[in-house]
Design an enzyme around this catalytic site. Structure first.
Site, PDB file in Angstrom:
ATOM      1  N   ASP A 121       0.744  -1.187   0.029  1.00  0.00           N
ATOM      2  CA  ASP A 121       0.098   0.027   0.035  1.00  0.00           C
ATOM      3  C   ASP A 121       0.811   1.455  -0.287  1.00  0.00           C
ATOM      4  O   ASP A 121       2.064   1.326   0.583  1.00  0.00           O
ATOM      5  CB  ASP A 121      -1.005   0.015   1.273  1.00  0.00           C
ATOM      6  CG  ASP A 121      -2.154  -0.962   1.009  1.00  0.00           C
ATOM      7  OD1 ASP A 121      -2.227  -1.409  -0.010  1.00  0.00           O
ATOM      8  OD2 ASP A 121      -3.123  -0.701   1.889  1.00  0.00           O
TER       9      ASP A 121
ATOM     10  N   HIS B 278      -5.448   3.611  -5.003  1.00  0.00           N
ATOM     11  CA  HIS B 278      -5.685   3.644  -3.381  1.00  0.00           C
ATOM     12  C   HIS B 278      -6.046   5.174  -3.040  1.00  0.00           C
ATOM     13  O   HIS B 278      -5.549   5.871  -1.916  1.00  0.00           O
ATOM     14  CB  HIS B 278      -4.293   3.407  -2.641  1.00  0.00           C
ATOM     15  CG  HIS B 278      -4.217   2.995  -1.242  1.00  0.00           C
ATOM     16  ND1 HIS B 278      -5.372   2.503  -0.973  1.00  0.00           N
ATOM     17  CD2 HIS B 278      -3.402   3.217  -0.120  1.00  0.00           C
ATOM     18  CE1 HIS B 278      -4.961   2.046   0.648  1.00  0.00           C
ATOM     19  NE2 HIS B 278      -4.009   2.891   0.923  1.00  0.00           N
TER      20      HIS B 278
ATOM     21  N   HIS C 171      -5.426   9.821  -0.421  1.00  0.00           N
ATOM     22  CA  HIS C 171      -5.353   9.043   0.851  1.00  0.00           C
ATOM     23  C   HIS C 171      -6.095   9.382   2.058  1.00  0.00           C
ATOM     24  O   HIS C 171      -5.737   9.080   3.148  1.00  0.00           O
ATOM     25  CB  HIS C 171      -3.913   8.790   1.370  1.00  0.00           C
ATOM     26  CG  HIS C 171      -3.700   7.617   2.066  1.00  0.00           C
ATOM     27  ND1 HIS C 171      -3.372   7.548   3.380  1.00  0.00           N
ATOM     28  CD2 HIS C 171      -3.329   6.235   1.598  1.00  0.00           C
ATOM     29  CE1 HIS C 171      -3.380   6.187   3.843  1.00  0.00           C
ATOM     30  NE2 HIS C 171      -3.533   5.411   2.563  1.00  0.00           N
TER      31      HIS C 171
ATOM     32  N   HIS D  77       3.230  -2.823   4.207  1.00  0.00           N
ATOM     33  CA  HIS D  77       3.675  -1.279   4.089  1.00  0.00           C
ATOM     34  C   HIS D  77       5.403  -0.958   3.943  1.00  0.00           C
ATOM     35  O   HIS D  77       5.982  -1.215   4.908  1.00  0.00           O
ATOM     36  CB  HIS D  77       3.272  -0.284   5.037  1.00  0.00           C
ATOM     37  CG  HIS D  77       1.755  -0.272   5.302  1.00  0.00           C
ATOM     38  ND1 HIS D  77       0.851  -1.523   6.054  1.00  0.00           N
ATOM     39  CD2 HIS D  77       0.715   0.474   4.768  1.00  0.00           C
ATOM     40  CE1 HIS D  77      -0.007  -1.093   6.133  1.00  0.00           C
ATOM     41  NE2 HIS D  77      -0.608  -0.032   5.249  1.00  0.00           N
TER      42      HIS D  77
END
Length: 234
Positions: free
Chosen positions: A54, A104, A108, A198
C-alpha cells in the site's frame, strides 16, 4: 409521565448507540460493504497468495523493485494518485516490471462521510495517473485505511469495480520487527490469502526486509505468488 420520558430517553440512547456501532462496523469491515463486490480472501484449495503493498510510490522504489525482482514474484501495488503524479518514473518502472497497479485514492483521505463527487474525483484522477504509466491491466480499489460507508461502495458497484481488502496484515498499527512480520505472515496465510504490507513508510525497512524470507518460507510450504486480479480470477 416521568417514567415515560425516562423510557423514551433510554430508547433514544439505545438507538443512537446501535447506529453508532453499526456505522463503525460498516466503516471498518474487511469482509462486508453495502453495495458491490468486496474481496478480502479468495476461497480456493490451491496454495496461492497475493502480496500487496500500500501507499507510495516513494523515492526508494528502485530498492523495492530490486527486492521483488530478486525473489521473482509479482506484487499488487495500491498506489496513491498524487504520489504517482509526483513520481511518474516510479509508476512506469513498477508497470514495466510486470506488477499490478491498484487504486488507493488520490489523496489517501478516509473515504467515509464523503460526497459522490469526492469519491469520483479521488478514483478517476488516480485511474488516469495509473494509465499514464503504461499499465493496461485491471484496476481494483483499496480504501485508504480500509474504511468505507456508502458513497464509495455505491460508486464502485455502479462502475463494476472490486473493493480489495486483506486477511493478513502483519505490519499495521504496530512497531513491527522483520522477525515478527515474517512469523505473523507465515502463521496466518492460508490458500487464497491477501497479504498487506507497507514498505514505503519510515518503518517500511522491516517490511521490505521481510519479503524475501516470507517468500522463502511460503514457497517451502508449497505456495505460489500471484497478483490480486489473478487470484480473484482463479
Amino acid at each position: 409521565m416521568l417514567r415515560r420520558l425516562l423510557i423514551a430517553g433510554a430508547l433514544f440512547v439505545a438507538v443512537v448507540v446501535l447506529l453508532g456501532v453499526g456505522t463503525y462496523y460498516l466503516m471498518n469491515s474487511r469482509t462486508y460493504q453495502l453495495a458491490g463486490r468486496i474481496v478480502h480472501h479468495v476461497d480456493t484449495d490451491d496454495k496461492m497468495v497475493a502480496l500487496t503493498i500500500d501507499d507510495g510510490p516513494s523515492a526508494q522504489y528502485p530498492e523495492v523493485l530490486k527486492v521483488l525482482a530478486d525473489v521473482q514474484i509479482p506484487v499488487t501495488f495500491y498506489l496513491i494518485g498524487e504520489n504517482l503524479a509526483a513520481r511518474p518514473e516510479a509508476g512506469r518502472a513498477i508497470a514495466q516490471a510486470g506488477h499490478e497497479l491498484g487504486n488507493h485514492s488520490y489523496t489517501h483521505q478516509r473515504m467515509v462521510f464523503v460526497s459522490a463527487d469526492t469519491v469520483r474525483d479521488e478514483l478517476e484522477r488516480t485511474d488516469a495517473e495509473i494509465r499514464k504509466t503504461g499499465y493496461q491491466g485491471p484496476i481494483t480499489f483499496r480504501p485508504p485505511f480500509g474504511k468505507k460507508l456508502w458513497a464509495l461502495p455505491k460508486y464502485l458497484s455502479d462502475h463494476d469495480r472490486t473493493t480489495v481488502t486483506w486477511d493478513v496484515e502483519p505490519d499495521s498499527g504496530k512497531v513491527a520487527s522483520t522477525d515478527g512480520i515474517v512469523a505473523e505472515t507465515v502463521a496466518q496465510v492460508r490458500p487464497g490469502s491477501i497479504v498487506l504490507l507497507h514498505v514505503w513508510s519510515d518503518q517500511g525497512a522491516a517490511s521490505l526486509a521481510a519479503i524475501p524470507r516470507i517468500v522463502s518460507e511460503l514457497r517451502s510450504r508449497g505456495y505460489s505468488f500471484v497478483t490480486v486480479s489473478n487470484l480473484i480470477g482463479h
